[in-house]
Design a protein around this motif. Structure first.
Motif, short mmCIF file in Angstrom:
data_model
loop_
_atom_site.label_atom_id
_atom_site.label_comp_id
_atom_site.label_asym_id
_atom_site.label_seq_id
_atom_site.Cartn_x
_atom_site.Cartn_y
_atom_site.Cartn_z
N ASN A 104 0.82 -1.21 0.00
CA ASN A 104 0.00 0.00 0.00
C ASN A 104 0.86 1.27 0.00
O ASN A 104 0.35 2.36 -0.24
CB ASN A 104 -0.91 0.01 1.23
CG ASN A 104 -2.00 -1.04 1.15
OD1 ASN A 104 -2.79 -1.04 0.22
ND2 ASN A 104 -2.02 -1.95 2.12
N LYS A 120 -11.61 1.54 3.42
CA LYS A 120 -11.03 2.07 2.19
C LYS A 120 -10.93 3.59 2.21
O LYS A 120 -9.94 4.18 1.77
CB LYS A 120 -11.85 1.63 0.98
CG LYS A 120 -11.25 2.06 -0.36
CD LYS A 120 -12.06 1.55 -1.51
CE LYS A 120 -11.40 1.91 -2.84
NZ LYS A 120 -11.15 3.36 -3.00
N ARG A 174 -8.10 4.58 4.57
CA ARG A 174 -6.84 4.12 3.99
C ARG A 174 -6.39 5.02 2.84
O ARG A 174 -5.24 5.43 2.76
CB ARG A 174 -6.99 2.68 3.50
CG ARG A 174 -5.66 2.10 2.96
CD ARG A 174 -5.89 0.73 2.34
NE ARG A 174 -6.70 0.84 1.12
CZ ARG A 174 -7.76 0.10 0.85
NH1 ARG A 174 -8.18 -0.80 1.74
NH2 ARG A 174 -8.42 0.25 -0.27
N ASP A 175 -7.32 5.35 1.95
CA ASP A 175 -6.97 6.17 0.79
C ASP A 175 -6.51 7.56 1.20
O ASP A 175 -5.59 8.13 0.60
CB ASP A 175 -8.16 6.28 -0.16
CG ASP A 175 -8.45 4.97 -0.86
OD1 ASP A 175 -7.60 4.06 -0.79
OD2 ASP A 175 -9.54 4.85 -1.46
#
Length: 252
Positions: A175, A241, A244-245
């Motif tokens: 990531n 998500k 995280r993004d």
């Protein structure tokens, strides 16, 4: 051959013409072998004699010249270089007032040398961040400073093995594949050096600007906070998500 060591093109050509033969040469032959103009050859020969790079003799009223053997020349050039380094090392350095200007620097080796020099000058505190394979080179100095009682705080991407307790470690995974290479050093809360890669070339800024020192200090602890949050709540963050993004858009 010798131009890399500060000799002129003609000096290099004359020395090369002599070192590549087994027999002494006179000036006329040196001109033919070296390509140095006849009008210049004696001047060049005499400079090389003064510098100890060629030997001369007289045989039947003819001047002959031969090169200092290559291994001897290497030892001489090495000794000359070391002498000049010591002279430079002992050059008096003027004390200058606080400099708020922002200085830029290119070339990775120059940046590393400046960073090491700033580390050695640290008297109270060191804040440093970077990648593990990069910071490892500075660990001996950092640990020496730590043992001398200087506060050393490290943020590192990748694991390092050190006696320094104040280390925040981000272990990158897939990531984090967009993370950029960088180095940051803040010395005694007075001066910063920040370096990054731009179009494959390392570039850095150095300044004692109080506002920029404060900004980069906060920037450092921003990275530390994100690293600790990610480490402690990684499973929760990576499952969400949206969170995280957003986090992965930050520099770390």
């Amino acid at each position: 051959m010798l131009q890399k060591f500060g000799f002129s093109k003609y000096e290099s050509q004359v020395y090369e013409s002599l070192i590549t033969v087994d027999t002494p040469l006179d000036a006329t032959t040196i001109v033919k072998r070296s390509g140095v103009p006849r009008a210049k050859v004696y001047e060049v020969i005499h400079r090389l004699i003064d510098k100890g790079m060629i030997l001369e003799t007289t045989v039947e009223k003819k001047r002959l010249y031969t090169a200092l053997p290559l291994e001897s020349a290497i030892k001489k050039l090495t000794a000359d270089f070391n002498t000049k380094v010591e002279e430079l090392r002992h050059t008096p350095i003027k004390q200058t007032p606080k400099d708020d200007r922002v200085w830029t620097l290119r070339d990775d080796q120059s940046i590393q040398s400046l960073l090491e020099n700033l580390l050695e000058q640290a008297q109270e505190s060191i804040i440093i961040s970077g990648w593990a394979d990069d910071l490892t080179a500075y660990l001996p100095t950092l640990e020496e400073k730590h043992e001398a009682g200087i506060a050393v705080t490290i943020h590192v991407i990748g694991a390092i093995d050190t006696i320094i307790p104040s280390v925040s470690t981000l272990i990158p995974d897939f990531n984090h594949d967009t993370l950029e290479r960088s180095r940051m050093l803040i010395v005694d809360e007075q001066e910063i050096l920040f370096a990054g890669v731009e179009e494959t070339t390392w570039q850095a800024i150095r300044t004692q600007s109080r506002s920029l020192v404060k900004f980069f200090t906060e920037f450092f602890y921003h990275d530390v906070a994100l690293t600790e949050i990610t480490r402690k709540y990684q499973d929760t963050i990576m499952e969400d998500k949206e969170i995280r993004d957003v986090l992965l858009k930050l520099r770390y």
